[in-house]
Design a protein around this motif. Structure first.
Motif, PDB file in Angstrom:
ATOM      1  N   GLU A 260      63.013  27.203   5.255  1.00 30.11           N
ATOM      2  CA  GLU A 260      62.587  27.594   6.599  1.00 30.11           C
ATOM      3  C   GLU A 260      61.110  27.998   6.598  1.00 30.11           C
ATOM      4  O   GLU A 260      60.663  28.739   5.735  1.00 30.11           O
ATOM      5  CB  GLU A 260      63.449  28.754   7.105  1.00 30.11           C
ATOM      6  CG  GLU A 260      64.920  28.386   7.272  1.00 30.11           C
ATOM      7  CD  GLU A 260      65.785  29.587   7.608  1.00 30.11           C
ATOM      8  OE1 GLU A 260      65.224  30.698   7.745  1.00 30.11           O
ATOM      9  OE2 GLU A 260      67.017  29.422   7.714  1.00 30.11           O
ATOM     10  N   GLY A 261      60.403  27.514   7.556  1.00 29.61           N
ATOM     11  CA  GLY A 261      59.000  27.873   7.674  1.00 29.61           C
ATOM     12  C   GLY A 261      58.061  27.012   6.853  1.00 29.61           C
ATOM     13  O   GLY A 261      56.841  27.154   6.943  1.00 29.61           O
ATOM     14  N   LYS A 262      58.615  26.110   6.032  1.00 25.25           N
ATOM     15  CA  LYS A 262      57.751  25.212   5.275  1.00 25.25           C
ATOM     16  C   LYS A 262      57.118  24.200   6.230  1.00 25.25           C
ATOM     17  O   LYS A 262      57.828  23.569   7.023  1.00 25.25           O
ATOM     18  CB  LYS A 262      58.551  24.464   4.200  1.00 25.25           C
ATOM     19  CG  LYS A 262      58.747  25.219   2.903  1.00 25.25           C
ATOM     20  CD  LYS A 262      59.260  24.275   1.821  1.00 25.25           C
ATOM     21  CE  LYS A 262      59.246  24.930   0.457  1.00 25.25           C
ATOM     22  NZ  LYS A 262      59.610  23.962  -0.609  1.00 25.25           N
ATOM     23  N   PRO A 263      55.819  24.007   6.172  1.00 28.31           N
ATOM     24  CA  PRO A 263      55.185  23.046   7.080  1.00 28.31           C
ATOM     25  C   PRO A 263      55.634  21.612   6.812  1.00 28.31           C
ATOM     26  O   PRO A 263      55.670  20.780   7.717  1.00 28.31           O
ATOM     27  CB  PRO A 263      53.689  23.221   6.799  1.00 28.31           C
ATOM     28  CG  PRO A 263      53.628  23.823   5.433  1.00 28.31           C
ATOM     29  CD  PRO A 263      54.843  24.685   5.312  1.00 28.31           C
ATOM     30  N   ARG A 264      55.990  21.334   5.563  1.00 25.60           N
ATOM     31  CA  ARG A 264      56.445  19.987   5.213  1.00 25.60           C
ATOM     32  C   ARG A 264      57.475  20.091   4.096  1.00 25.60           C
ATOM     33  O   ARG A 264      57.242  20.748   3.083  1.00 25.60           O
ATOM     34  CB  ARG A 264      55.271  19.129   4.746  1.00 25.60           C
ATOM     35  CG  ARG A 264      55.668  17.715   4.334  1.00 25.60           C
ATOM     36  CD  ARG A 264      54.473  16.914   3.874  1.00 25.60           C
ATOM     37  NE  ARG A 264      53.497  16.746   4.942  1.00 25.60           N
ATOM     38  CZ  ARG A 264      52.334  16.136   4.764  1.00 25.60           C
ATOM     39  NH1 ARG A 264      51.997  15.670   3.582  1.00 25.60           N
ATOM     40  NH2 ARG A 264      51.495  16.017   5.786  1.00 25.60           N
ATOM     41  N   LEU A 265      58.638  19.454   4.310  1.00 23.14           N
ATOM     42  CA  LEU A 265      59.696  19.492   3.309  1.00 23.14           C
ATOM     43  C   LEU A 265      59.480  18.391   2.277  1.00 23.14           C
ATOM     44  O   LEU A 265      59.145  17.257   2.620  1.00 23.14           O
ATOM     45  CB  LEU A 265      61.067  19.305   3.967  1.00 23.14           C
ATOM     46  CG  LEU A 265      61.499  20.376   4.970  1.00 23.14           C
ATOM     47  CD1 LEU A 265      62.900  20.065   5.491  1.00 23.14           C
ATOM     48  CD2 LEU A 265      61.466  21.762   4.352  1.00 23.14           C
ATOM     49  N   THR A 266      59.683  18.732   1.012  1.00 26.19           N
ATOM     50  CA  THR A 266      59.619  17.737  -0.044  1.00 26.19           C
ATOM     51  C   THR A 266      60.917  16.931  -0.063  1.00 26.19           C
ATOM     52  O   THR A 266      61.904  17.284   0.597  1.00 26.19           O
ATOM     53  CB  THR A 266      59.438  18.407  -1.411  1.00 26.19           C
ATOM     54  OG1 THR A 266      60.619  19.195  -1.695  1.00 26.19           O
ATOM     55  CG2 THR A 266      58.220  19.322  -1.421  1.00 26.19           C
ATOM     56  N   ASP A 269      63.626  19.187  -1.155  1.00 23.02           N
ATOM     57  CA  ASP A 269      64.092  20.068  -0.080  1.00 23.02           C
ATOM     58  C   ASP A 269      65.074  19.342   0.833  1.00 23.02           C
ATOM     59  O   ASP A 269      66.111  19.894   1.226  1.00 23.02           O
ATOM     60  CB  ASP A 269      62.910  20.571   0.760  1.00 23.02           C
ATOM     61  CG  ASP A 269      61.965  21.465  -0.021  1.00 23.02           C
ATOM     62  OD1 ASP A 269      62.414  22.114  -0.979  1.00 23.02           O
ATOM     63  OD2 ASP A 269      60.772  21.508   0.342  1.00 23.02           O
ATOM     64  N   ARG A 270      64.749  18.110   1.182  1.00 22.38           N
ATOM     65  CA  ARG A 270      65.625  17.344   2.082  1.00 22.38           C
ATOM     66  C   ARG A 270      66.975  17.060   1.430  1.00 22.38           C
ATOM     67  O   ARG A 270      68.018  17.084   2.099  1.00 22.38           O
ATOM     68  CB  ARG A 270      64.935  16.040   2.499  1.00 22.38           C
ATOM     69  CG  ARG A 270      63.703  16.256   3.389  1.00 22.38           C
ATOM     70  CD  ARG A 270      63.244  14.957   4.031  1.00 22.38           C
ATOM     71  NE  ARG A 270      62.762  13.995   3.049  1.00 22.38           N
ATOM     72  CZ  ARG A 270      61.507  13.921   2.621  1.00 22.38           C
ATOM     73  NH1 ARG A 270      60.594  14.769   3.101  1.00 22.38           N
ATOM     74  NH2 ARG A 270      61.143  13.016   1.731  1.00 22.38           N
ATOM     75  N   GLN A 275      72.874  18.234   0.749  1.00 23.24           N
ATOM     76  CA  GLN A 275      73.937  18.675  -0.154  1.00 23.24           C
ATOM     77  C   GLN A 275      74.616  19.943   0.344  1.00 23.24           C
ATOM     78  O   GLN A 275      75.808  20.164   0.093  1.00 23.24           O
ATOM     79  CB  GLN A 275      73.351  18.879  -1.558  1.00 23.24           C
ATOM     80  CG  GLN A 275      72.893  17.581  -2.210  1.00 23.24           C
ATOM     81  CD  GLN A 275      71.919  17.786  -3.349  1.00 23.24           C
ATOM     82  OE1 GLN A 275      71.697  18.917  -3.809  1.00 23.24           O
ATOM     83  NE2 GLN A 275      71.310  16.702  -3.824  1.00 23.24           N
ATOM     84  N   HIS A 276      73.875  20.765   1.065  1.00 21.31           N
ATOM     85  CA  HIS A 276      74.444  22.000   1.624  1.00 21.31           C
ATOM     86  C   HIS A 276      75.671  21.708   2.480  1.00 21.31           C
ATOM     87  O   HIS A 276      76.648  22.474   2.469  1.00 21.31           O
ATOM     88  CB  HIS A 276      73.375  22.720   2.449  1.00 21.31           C
ATOM     89  CG  HIS A 276      73.883  23.915   3.198  1.00 21.31           C
ATOM     90  ND1 HIS A 276      74.224  25.105   2.574  1.00 21.31           N
ATOM     91  CD2 HIS A 276      74.133  24.095   4.523  1.00 21.31           C
ATOM     92  CE1 HIS A 276      74.647  25.966   3.481  1.00 21.31           C
ATOM     93  NE2 HIS A 276      74.605  25.389   4.667  1.00 21.31           N
ATOM     94  N   ASP A 277      75.650  20.607   3.201  1.00 18.05           N
ATOM     95  CA  ASP A 277      76.762  20.260   4.092  1.00 18.05           C
ATOM     96  C   ASP A 277      77.992  19.758   3.337  1.00 18.05           C
ATOM     97  O   ASP A 277      79.071  19.641   3.924  1.00 18.05           O
ATOM     98  CB  ASP A 277      76.313  19.185   5.093  1.00 18.05           C
ATOM     99  CG  ASP A 277      75.228  19.691   6.044  1.00 18.05           C
ATOM    100  OD1 ASP A 277      75.212  20.905   6.320  1.00 18.05           O
ATOM    101  OD2 ASP A 277      74.402  18.871   6.488  1.00 18.05           O
TER     102      ASP A 277
END
Length: 319
Positions: A260-266, A269-270, A275-277
């Motif tokens: 959260e709050g990252k300007p750009r996800l790597t 990160d994506r 995987q969280h779901d």
């Protein structure tokens, strides 16, 4: 009681983390779950009943569980110590019980609370004589060399000057990456007093590929190829390193709020968010217990580790 430290300063002051003066409730407010693990791993298992530290997720705890384990005499338990991951996610009713530690049965046992986020409970525990709150502050960007030097000494892996310069330039500045690369170097070049630039370059290339592949298989529940790759690792140190990394990874899958709050996800990160779901908190708890047990067996060089991998893998599958 409470204090704030850099990781290396704290361990210089208290090499085994827990001593005879340490209260039974220990809140570790850390910038990174890997830092908490380094502290936990420094604690001699002899400090705990039967030489083990049991693991629970904060979200899983219930009032009944706390009362049964810390307020009720039992012929079959009552002396276990626990490591509570993401303790800030404990239900409020559970937190309220821990606010009164004098009412709990804590003799000769410890509870380590992994606390990535400060809250009312950890703030209140700073005033208790039965608790200690340790805040670990992250290394600043100008402390790359200091972090590397600390981990060199912690893992007994030493680099030549050229290799150290290359490491700082090419390895992402994070505790996770520094630790994992150095562990792999230790595994590959156990007989070398110093790792040179050529050796380091090979590991940096290979580690990026292996780490991505084996993590991807497990985190997407592709157990067959995961255990196929894992079975090719024929030494204890390699298994221990994989188990440590996957614990760190699965904590991020459990709580991807760091994005959260990252300007750009790597790309990483994506993948974490996807995987969280796929995982419930109960599944992640079982996975964490599996990898912690795997790490302990590898650390102890338990010969049953390799033969038990297939059997243990079945316990992780939820259909």
């Amino acid at each position: 009681m409470h204090s704030s430290w850099k990781l290396w300063d704290f361990l210089k002051s208290r090499p085994e983390v827990i001593d005879d003066e340490t209260p039974p409730l220990l809140f570790i407010n850390s910038f990174n779950p890997f830092a908490t693990r380094i502290l936990k791993d420094r604690i001699p298992l002899s400090r705990f009943s039967e030489g083990r530290l049991l693991v629970k997720l904060g979200k899983e705890l219930t009032v009944d569980w706390v009362e049964e384990n810390f307020k009720t005499l039992s012929l079959f338990g009552g002396s276990e110590s626990y490591y509570i991951i993401h303790a800030h996610e404990m239900p409020e009713k559970v937190k309220n019980i821990f606010k009164k530690p004098e009412e709990l049965m804590l003799e000769n046992r410890y509870i380590l609370f992994d606390y990535p986020k400060d809250d009312a409970l950890s703030r209140e525990m700073k005033k208790s004589q039965l608790a200690e709150v340790i805040k670990l502050t992250p290394p600043a960007f100008w402390e790359k060399e200091q972090l590397l030097t600390f981990l060199n000494q912690h893992l007994s892996v030493f680099l030549t000057y050229e290799a150290k310069e290359y490491f700082i330039k090419h390895v992402e500045f994070s505790l996770d990456d520094y630790f994992n690369y150095l562990t792999q170097l230790k595994l590959n070049y156990a007989d070398k007093k110093q790792i040179d630039l050529h050796d380091l370059g090979e590991v940096v290339y290979q580690q990026k590929w292996d780490q991505f592949e084996i993590t991807e298989y497990f985190a997407t529940k592709k157990y067959k190829p995961f255990f196929s790759l894992l079975s090719k690792r024929k030494n204890f140190e390699d298994i221990r390193m994989i188990a440590q990394f996957l614990q760190s990874h699965m904590i991020k899958v459990f709580d991807p709020s760091y994005t959260e709050g990252k300007p750009r996800l790597t790309k990483y990160d994506r993948e974490i968010l996807k995987q969280h779901d796929l995982w419930s908190s109960q599944e992640i708890s079982r996975a964490m217990s599996f990898f912690i047990n795997l790490e302990h067996k590898a650390k102890a060089k338990d010969p049953s580790l390799f033969t038990q991998l297939d059997r243990d893998s079945l316990r992780l599958e939820v259909r």
